[in-house]
Structures are given as structure tokens and as C-alpha cells.
Design a protein around this motif. Structure first.
Motif, PDB file in Angstrom:
ATOM      1  N   ARG A  37     -10.886  -6.103  -4.017  1.00  0.00           N
ATOM      2  CA  ARG A  37     -10.126  -6.044  -3.102  1.00  0.00           C
ATOM      3  C   ARG A  37      -8.845  -5.314  -3.128  1.00  0.00           C
ATOM      4  O   ARG A  37      -8.503  -4.347  -2.376  1.00  0.00           O
ATOM      5  CB  ARG A  37      -9.835  -7.254  -2.397  1.00  0.00           C
ATOM      6  N   ARG A  75       0.773  -1.215   0.170  1.00  0.00           N
ATOM      7  CA  ARG A  75      -0.147   0.133   0.137  1.00  0.00           C
ATOM      8  C   ARG A  75       0.967   1.165  -0.089  1.00  0.00           C
ATOM      9  O   ARG A  75       0.501   2.178  -0.717  1.00  0.00           O
ATOM     10  CB  ARG A  75      -0.920   0.188   1.236  1.00  0.00           C
ATOM     11  N   GLY A 105      -8.315  -1.591  -1.622  1.00  0.00           N
ATOM     12  CA  GLY A 105      -7.453  -1.656  -0.540  1.00  0.00           C
ATOM     13  C   GLY A 105      -5.959  -0.808  -0.618  1.00  0.00           C
ATOM     14  O   GLY A 105      -5.292  -0.656   0.119  1.00  0.00           O
TER      15      GLY A 105
END
Length: 367
Positions: A253, A229, A257
Motif C-alpha cells: 500500500r 505523497r 500509493g
């Protein structure tokens, strides 16, 4: 159009030159030819390329799951009952390329039955795609020589560069050599196949900031959740999720995310039906897509270009449609040709797949 037989025929064709990358290498196209036959004489054809280091499938497992589990559940259904087909296939977890090949073959049947090309049934946006070529691991001078040969021979001006080696400085040097040799008019993007850590990838992207990269793909594992991330949030280029996003739910997802900002669509793992679901989901979220390559042969490449050319969003960027060039042969009676950097969709009903029986007899592994 009732399904009366589902065949899974293993075949193997050597590569003239192996493709090497962070998660493995391919020396032989040990694929599975899928044929779905109907009671009115139609036959849908597709190809399942096993990638055990990515999805866990092997040639033997694809043949076994189709022969023992999938085929008995599909007999008697029609090619129009795709939702029922997928519901039955999805009772079994995994096996993405086996499931995808069945879906592709059913669309081939629908095209033949209606007299329409599958590309038209899917959307019919255009009749061709620009081609991107994957350059695998090798010394920098060899990677440059390959790219220059492909550019000069086929007119291809987009290259996906495999990275993820250790140390990563070797990859950065290769990308820099490619940029210097090919010039600013050529598009370059990198694919790490999860070979780097998030911190290594961040440093490599920083060192390549002046190369004008188009995308970065799967530089580090998606399981490194927080690190990825942070990497994606700081990436100067769109970050493509590929093997970490093999189903529509996984795509959602990864995007929500913060682990990706673009998606690779591969018909070899999501068929046409699943690929459209991925594409439409990405369009709804304002996310770009590229047509990826499962190291497909010419049969799989025909499927990829049919889907990619069918939609405006999937035809925007060059599709990865050229790695069949490294195979010593193929099963089609009429080989694919790349001209002026583009690959055309086959004309005629269905997918336009015509298998040479002599070649199939030569390369099949079950006789």
C-alpha cells in the motif's frame, strides 16, 4: 518436533542511557523472552520488545496474548507447520511482536533440528553485516560526542539520526554538526518517527540538501496521505516506510500509493517468515530495504543480523544492530561484539542463543 509448550517470560534490564525520539523514549528494556519447546527436547528462543507508542503492545499484553490465546492454539503442531501457525496467530489482530517472536523461535528449532544456522536456511548470502548506530535526541554537542565515541570504539561509520523535535531547526543543526564533525566518509540518515508535518519535513530536507543524507525515514505520519505523497515525490533521498508498513500488505500500500520509496525490515515485528515476504515483495518492485532496529536487546539483534546477512538485498546497507550497547546487561552467556564496524552471525545450529540462567533469574519479572 511437536510443540509441547510456549513460554513467555517478562524481564527488565535498565539502559545506561535512555534513547529519546519523537514518539517516546526507552529507559528500560522491559521485554519478553519467548521459548517454544518440542517433544524431542528442542527449545527455540526469541525476544519480544513491546513498543506501546508504536504498536500498542506492552510487556503485560504480550505475556497475556501468548499464555491465553496463542499457546493453546499451537500445542500439537510441529515446527514445520509454519503456515498453519501463522493462520492461527492471525485470527487475532495486532500483536506483531508477540507473533514475530514465536516465528523466530520456530526457525531456531528448525536450525537446531537440521544442524544448520538459521542464516544459512534463510539464504546464507554472507556471515556478517555492517552496523548502523542510532543517535537519539540530545543537545547537538552530545550527539556528536556519542557518534564519535561509537565510531572510534567500534569502527561504525553509519549513523541514523533521530529527528522530529519542535522546532525542527534544532534537528537540522544537530545533523549539520554531525556532518561537520564526522566528515564526508560517514553515512548519515534521519528518522522522524512521525514528529514533523509534511511541510515541516519538506523544509527540513531542503535545508539539509547539502549534507549527503542516505535516507529519510517516517518524517511525517502516513495518515497525512496527500501531504506525505507530495513530500515523498519531492524528496531528494529515498524515503523509508517503517512503522507505517508493518505487514506485507501495508508495504504494498505505501509503495504503490507513493508514500515511500524504501522499506525498513524489522524481524522483531515480522519474524523471519513475514520479513522474507516483505523482502521478496520489495525485490519484485525494485525497492531497496534496510534492516531496522526495534531497540532490540542482544537476542533480537542476533535475529536481525541472521536475516540481514542471509540475503543480498538486506545486507547491502548497514543494519541497525548496535543499540544493545546502551543496555547495562543482557541475557546471553556470550555477549555480542561489534568489531571494525561489523557484526558477525553466530556459528552453529539455529540462532546460537544461549541464555544465562543466573541473569534470567535476576531480571525476570514474574517471580
Amino acid at each position: 518436533m511437536k510443540i509441547v509448550a510456549v513460554e513467555a517470560i517478562p524481564f527488565a534490564i535498565p539502559y545506561a542511557k535512555p534513547l529519546r525520539f519523537a514518539s517516546g523514549e526507552v529507559r528500560t528494556a522491559d521485554h519478553v523472552l519467548i521459548r517454544v519447546r518440542t517433544d524431542d527436547g528442542l527449545t527455540g528462543t526469541a525476544e519480544a520488545p513491546p513498543r506501546p507508542y508504536t504498536y500498542g503492545e506492552t510487556q503485560e499484553s504480550i505475556v497475556a496474548v501468548i499464555d491465553k490465546i496463542f499457546a493453546p492454539q499451537l500445542l500439537g503442531l510441529t515446527a514445520l507447520e509454519r503456515e498453519t501457525v501463522h493462520a492461527r496467530l492471525n485470527r487475532t489482530v495486532g500483536n506483531p511482536t508477540a507473533k514475530a517472536a514465536i516465528d523466530l523461535a520456530l526457525w531456531d528449532i528448525l536450525g537446531q533440528a537440521t544442524g544448520a544456522p538459521v542464516c544459512g536456511l534463510l539464504g546464507g548470502w554472507t556471515d556478517r553485516m555492517r552496523v548502523s548506530h542510532m543517535v537519539g535526541f540530545a543537545p547537538a554537542d552530545e550527539m556528536v560526542a556519542e557518534a564519535e565515541r561509537v565510531r572510534d570504539t567500534y569502527g561504525i561509520t553509519t549513523f541514523k539520526v533521530k529527528v522530529g523535535r519542535q522546532p525542527y531547526g534544532e534537528d537540522v543543526a544537530a545533523c549539520r554538526a554531525l556532518r561537520e564533525a564526522l566528515g564526508p566518509g560517514v553515512e548519515l540518515y534521519v528518522d522522524g518517527n512521525r514528529g514533523w508535518s509534511a511541510s515541516e519535513a519538506a523544509r527540513a530536507l531542503s535545508e539539509m540538501a547539502d549534507l549527503g543524507l542516505l535516507f529519510a525515514e517516517e518524517l511525517c505520519p502516513a495518515d497525512d496521505v496527500l501531504g506525505r505523497r507530495r513530500l515523498v515525490a519531492g524528496s531528494p533521498v529515498p524515503f523509508i516506510a517503517d512503522e507505517s508498513a508493518t505487514r506485507p500488505a501495508e508495504v504494498t500500500r505505501e509503495l504503490l500509493g507513493g508514500s515511500a520509496t524504501a522499506i525498513s525490515i524489522k524481524t522483531a515485528r515480522t519474524g523471519f517468515t513475514g520479513s522474507q515476504r516483505v523482502l521478496y515483495g520489495c525485490e519484485g518492485l525494485g525497492v531497496e530495504v534496510v534492516m531496522g532496529n526495534q531497540i532490540d536487546g542482544q537476542i533480537g539483534t542476533l535475529c536481525s543480523v541472521a536475516f540481514g546477512a542471509a540475503h543480498r538485498a538486506s545486507s547491502r546497507y548497514a543494519g541497525e544492530l548496535s543499540n544493545f550497547l546502551d543496555m547495562t546487561d543482557d541475557l546471553l552467556t556470550e555477549p555480542l561484539t561489534i568489531e571494525s564496524g561489523t557484526l558477525r552471525v553466530r556459528e552453529g545450529a539455529g540462532l546460537g542463543i544461549d541464555i544465562d540462567p543466573d541473569k534470567l533469574a535476576r531480571y525476570r519479572q514474574d517471580r
